[in-house]
Write an enzyme that holds these catalytic residues in place. Structure first.
Site, PDB file in Angstrom:
ATOM      1  N   GLU A  48     -12.216  21.842  54.178  1.00 25.65           N
ATOM      2  CA  GLU A  48     -11.313  20.964  54.931  1.00 25.65           C
ATOM      3  C   GLU A  48     -10.137  20.647  54.020  1.00 25.65           C
ATOM      4  O   GLU A  48     -10.328  20.201  52.876  1.00 25.65           O
ATOM      5  CB  GLU A  48     -11.992  19.660  55.359  1.00 25.65           C
ATOM      6  CG  GLU A  48     -11.051  18.799  56.222  1.00 25.65           C
ATOM      7  CD  GLU A  48     -11.606  17.410  56.570  1.00 25.65           C
ATOM      8  OE1 GLU A  48     -12.669  17.028  56.054  1.00 25.65           O
ATOM      9  OE2 GLU A  48     -10.938  16.705  57.346  1.00 25.65           O
ATOM     10  N   GLU A  73      -8.252  17.426  48.760  1.00 25.85           N
ATOM     11  CA  GLU A  73      -7.360  16.285  48.979  1.00 25.85           C
ATOM     12  C   GLU A  73      -6.401  16.188  47.796  1.00 25.85           C
ATOM     13  O   GLU A  73      -6.797  16.370  46.651  1.00 25.85           O
ATOM     14  CB  GLU A  73      -8.188  15.003  49.138  1.00 25.85           C
ATOM     15  CG  GLU A  73      -7.415  13.712  49.181  1.00 25.85           C
ATOM     16  CD  GLU A  73      -6.295  13.670  50.227  1.00 25.85           C
ATOM     17  OE1 GLU A  73      -6.542  13.966  51.406  1.00 25.85           O
ATOM     18  OE2 GLU A  73      -5.151  13.347  49.830  1.00 25.85           O
ATOM     19  N   ASP A 100      -3.355  20.259  45.556  1.00 26.29           N
ATOM     20  CA  ASP A 100      -2.359  20.471  46.611  1.00 26.29           C
ATOM     21  C   ASP A 100      -2.655  21.827  47.233  1.00 26.29           C
ATOM     22  O   ASP A 100      -2.740  22.842  46.522  1.00 26.29           O
ATOM     23  CB  ASP A 100      -0.945  20.464  46.008  1.00 26.29           C
ATOM     24  CG  ASP A 100       0.107  20.472  47.102  1.00 26.29           C
ATOM     25  OD1 ASP A 100      -0.066  21.202  48.095  1.00 26.29           O
ATOM     26  OD2 ASP A 100       1.105  19.751  46.950  1.00 26.29           O
ATOM     27  N   ASP A 122      -0.516  15.788  57.975  1.00 23.70           N
ATOM     28  CA  ASP A 122       0.778  15.091  57.956  1.00 23.70           C
ATOM     29  C   ASP A 122       1.794  15.882  58.780  1.00 23.70           C
ATOM     30  O   ASP A 122       1.918  17.099  58.615  1.00 23.70           O
ATOM     31  CB  ASP A 122       1.279  14.952  56.514  1.00 23.70           C
ATOM     32  CG  ASP A 122       0.385  14.027  55.695  1.00 23.70           C
ATOM     33  OD1 ASP A 122      -0.298  13.174  56.296  1.00 23.70           O
ATOM     34  OD2 ASP A 122       0.356  14.166  54.459  1.00 23.70           O
ATOM     35  N   LYS A 126      10.719  16.135  59.847  1.00 23.86           N
ATOM     36  CA  LYS A 126      12.065  16.705  59.668  1.00 23.86           C
ATOM     37  C   LYS A 126      11.992  18.235  59.614  1.00 23.86           C
ATOM     38  O   LYS A 126      11.127  18.792  58.926  1.00 23.86           O
ATOM     39  CB  LYS A 126      12.684  16.189  58.365  1.00 23.86           C
ATOM     40  CG  LYS A 126      12.970  14.700  58.409  1.00 23.86           C
ATOM     41  CD  LYS A 126      13.777  14.263  57.218  1.00 23.86           C
ATOM     42  CE  LYS A 126      14.133  12.798  57.382  1.00 23.86           C
ATOM     43  NZ  LYS A 126      13.822  11.974  56.241  1.00 23.86           N
ATOM     44  N   ASP A 158      -3.298  14.106  67.041  1.00 24.62           N
ATOM     45  CA  ASP A 158      -2.816  13.391  68.235  1.00 24.62           C
ATOM     46  C   ASP A 158      -1.304  13.568  68.365  1.00 24.62           C
ATOM     47  O   ASP A 158      -0.693  12.993  69.263  1.00 24.62           O
ATOM     48  CB  ASP A 158      -3.134  11.892  68.147  1.00 24.62           C
ATOM     49  CG  ASP A 158      -2.292  11.204  67.096  1.00 24.62           C
ATOM     50  OD1 ASP A 158      -2.074  11.808  66.019  1.00 24.62           O
ATOM     51  OD2 ASP A 158      -1.822  10.076  67.356  1.00 24.62           O
ATOM     52  N   THR A 196     -12.876  12.082  62.695  1.00 23.42           N
ATOM     53  CA  THR A 196     -12.346  11.732  61.381  1.00 23.42           C
ATOM     54  C   THR A 196     -11.924  10.255  61.427  1.00 23.42           C
ATOM     55  O   THR A 196     -11.899   9.641  62.505  1.00 23.42           O
ATOM     56  CB  THR A 196     -11.121  12.595  61.037  1.00 23.42           C
ATOM     57  OG1 THR A 196      -9.997  12.127  61.787  1.00 23.42           O
ATOM     58  CG2 THR A 196     -11.352  14.061  61.338  1.00 23.42           C
ATOM     59  N   GLU A 197     -11.541   9.730  60.277  1.00 22.29           N
ATOM     60  CA  GLU A 197     -11.075   8.334  60.245  1.00 22.29           C
ATOM     61  C   GLU A 197      -9.841   8.161  61.148  1.00 22.29           C
ATOM     62  O   GLU A 197      -9.760   7.220  61.925  1.00 22.29           O
ATOM     63  CB  GLU A 197     -10.734   7.905  58.814  1.00 22.29           C
ATOM     64  CG  GLU A 197     -11.929   7.566  57.934  1.00 22.29           C
ATOM     65  CD  GLU A 197     -12.483   8.756  57.168  1.00 22.29           C
ATOM     66  OE1 GLU A 197     -12.118   9.919  57.469  1.00 22.29           O
ATOM     67  OE2 GLU A 197     -13.310   8.519  56.250  1.00 22.29           O
ATOM     68  N   TYR A 198      -8.892   9.096  61.047  1.00 20.83           N
ATOM     69  CA  TYR A 198      -7.685   8.997  61.871  1.00 20.83           C
ATOM     70  C   TYR A 198      -8.003   9.167  63.345  1.00 20.83           C
ATOM     71  O   TYR A 198      -7.433   8.504  64.202  1.00 20.83           O
ATOM     72  CB  TYR A 198      -6.652  10.054  61.439  1.00 20.83           C
ATOM     73  CG  TYR A 198      -5.696   9.554  60.388  1.00 20.83           C
ATOM     74  CD1 TYR A 198      -6.153   9.150  59.140  1.00 20.83           C
ATOM     75  CD2 TYR A 198      -4.333   9.492  60.626  1.00 20.83           C
ATOM     76  CE1 TYR A 198      -5.278   8.690  58.165  1.00 20.83           C
ATOM     77  CE2 TYR A 198      -3.449   9.031  59.663  1.00 20.83           C
ATOM     78  CZ  TYR A 198      -3.926   8.634  58.435  1.00 20.83           C
ATOM     79  OH  TYR A 198      -3.067   8.180  57.477  1.00 20.83           O
TER      80      TYR A 198
HETATM   81  N1  SAM Z   1      -8.068  14.322  57.671  1.00 17.68           N
HETATM   82  C1  SAM Z   1      -8.108  12.869  57.512  1.00 17.68           C
HETATM   83  C2  SAM Z   1      -8.363  12.209  58.834  1.00 17.68           C
HETATM   84  O1  SAM Z   1      -8.203  12.877  59.863  1.00 17.68           O
HETATM   85  O2  SAM Z   1      -8.737  11.033  58.844  1.00 17.68           O
HETATM   86  C3  SAM Z   1      -6.829  12.367  56.840  1.00 17.68           C
HETATM   87  C4  SAM Z   1      -5.568  12.551  57.615  1.00 17.68           C
HETATM   88  S1  SAM Z   1      -4.114  12.041  56.686  1.00 17.68           S
HETATM   89  C5  SAM Z   1      -2.919  11.842  57.892  1.00 17.68           C
HETATM   90  C6  SAM Z   1      -3.606  13.556  55.911  1.00 17.68           C
HETATM   91  C7  SAM Z   1      -4.256  13.780  54.552  1.00 17.68           C
HETATM   92  O3  SAM Z   1      -3.901  15.067  54.078  1.00 17.68           O
HETATM   93  C8  SAM Z   1      -3.813  12.781  53.501  1.00 17.68           C
HETATM   94  O4  SAM Z   1      -4.947  12.246  52.845  1.00 17.68           O
HETATM   95  C9  SAM Z   1      -2.960  13.620  52.552  1.00 17.68           C
HETATM   96  O5  SAM Z   1      -3.006  13.150  51.217  1.00 17.68           O
HETATM   97  C10 SAM Z   1      -3.607  14.987  52.698  1.00 17.68           C
HETATM   98  N2  SAM Z   1      -2.671  16.096  52.396  1.00 17.68           N
HETATM   99  C11 SAM Z   1      -1.445  16.269  52.914  1.00 17.68           C
HETATM  100  N3  SAM Z   1      -0.865  17.380  52.426  1.00 17.68           N
HETATM  101  C12 SAM Z   1      -1.789  17.934  51.579  1.00 17.68           C
HETATM  102  C13 SAM Z   1      -1.769  19.091  50.771  1.00 17.68           C
HETATM  103  N4  SAM Z   1      -0.696  19.900  50.716  1.00 17.68           N
HETATM  104  N5  SAM Z   1      -2.872  19.367  50.036  1.00 17.68           N
HETATM  105  C14 SAM Z   1      -3.951  18.550  50.070  1.00 17.68           C
HETATM  106  N6  SAM Z   1      -4.004  17.425  50.811  1.00 17.68           N
HETATM  107  C15 SAM Z   1      -2.942  17.117  51.568  1.00 17.68           C
END
Ligand code: SAM
Length: 216
Positions: A48, A73, A100, A122, A126, A158, A196-198
């Site tokens: 994930e 993460e 990353d 995320d 933009k 969403d 998921t949490e979100y």
């Molecule tokens: N998946 C979780 C949920 O649905 O509850 C978290 C959603 S949150 C909006 C997006 C997560 O992706 C954040 O914790 C962010 O730090 C991580 N993230 C974003 N870009 C990433 C990347 N390039 N590599 C690793 N993690 C990333």
């Protein structure tokens, strides 16, 4: 989702035996050898990306002991919450990486991964940041390099503009979505789905949750 200033988070992550660092000291050693060197079995590997606080992958790992899970993460402040959850459970099939996802091909061999989950990624609204979206063709071509031949990508969000963009990006690289829903929980919480949490938050607000499952 970035939480700030969690005291001692970096130290705890460094000391955590189930979290791999990708600062050049650790993770690359496992490329192509996750199963042999870390999990000590030949089970499929599912990952994930952007797992946040880890509820989804931790639940999956509990439900499916014959699959090896790796949660990725970028931010320590969120990852530490997943480590907290994991500490309460004795799971041999779950590992975290602080990384990353841009670097993902440095850590997995071609064909090493069976499934990739992307949940509420995320949106990077933009246009000039479109390549940073985890469902952009830039990322799909990275997934193409590490996924096994019949590997799949599952995506939930969403955010309808992001979902539509993601379906277009699949088409652009010639991938196929064999499952698409624009309202996963239309008739109440979908069966066989881990929130998921979100997702819990947006479901409670009444936002339609979109999902696709795609393959090459
Ligand atoms: N998946 C979780 C949920 O649905 O509850 C978290 C959603 S949150 C909006 C997006 C997560 O992706 C954040 O914790 C962010 O730090 C991580 N993230 C974003 N870009 C990433 C990347 N390039 N590599 C690793 N993690 C990333």
């Amino acid at each position: 989702m970035r939480l700030r200033n969690i005291k001692g988070a970096d130290e705890r992550i460094l000391a955590d035996p189930y979290t791999i660092q990708t600062d050049g000291t650790d993770g690359a050693d496992f490329k192509g050898r996750w199963n042999r060197e870390y999990f000590h079995n030949d089970h499929p590997i599912h990952i994930e990306i952007g797992m946040g606080k880890g509820q989804f992958i931790t639940t999956l790992a509990q439900q499916n002991p014959n699959i090896n899970y790796i949660g990725i993460e970028k931010y320590s402040s969120v990852l530490i919450r997943a480590i907290d959850k994991r500490e309460e459970l004795a799971l041999d099939n779950l590992l975290f990486m602080r990384m990353d996802a841009e670097e993902i091909t440095d850590y997995f061999e071609p064909g090493e991964v069976g499934r990739i989950y992307l949940n509420f990624s995320d949106p990077w609204p933009k246009d000039r940041h479109a390549k940073r979206r985890l469902t952009s063709t830039t990322f799909l071509s990275r997934y193409d390099q590490i996924l096994q031949r019949d590997g799949v990508v599952e995506f939930k969000t969403d955010n309808r503009p992001l979902f539509d963009f993601s379906l277009e990006q699949l088409q652009e690289v010639g991938w196929h979505a064999d499952y698409v829903s624009y309202h996963l929980h239309e008739n109440g919480p979908a069966a066989d789905n881990i929130m998921t949490e979100y997702e819990q938050k947006f479901y409670a607000l009444g936002n339609p949750i979109c999902k696709f499952r795609a393959h090459r």
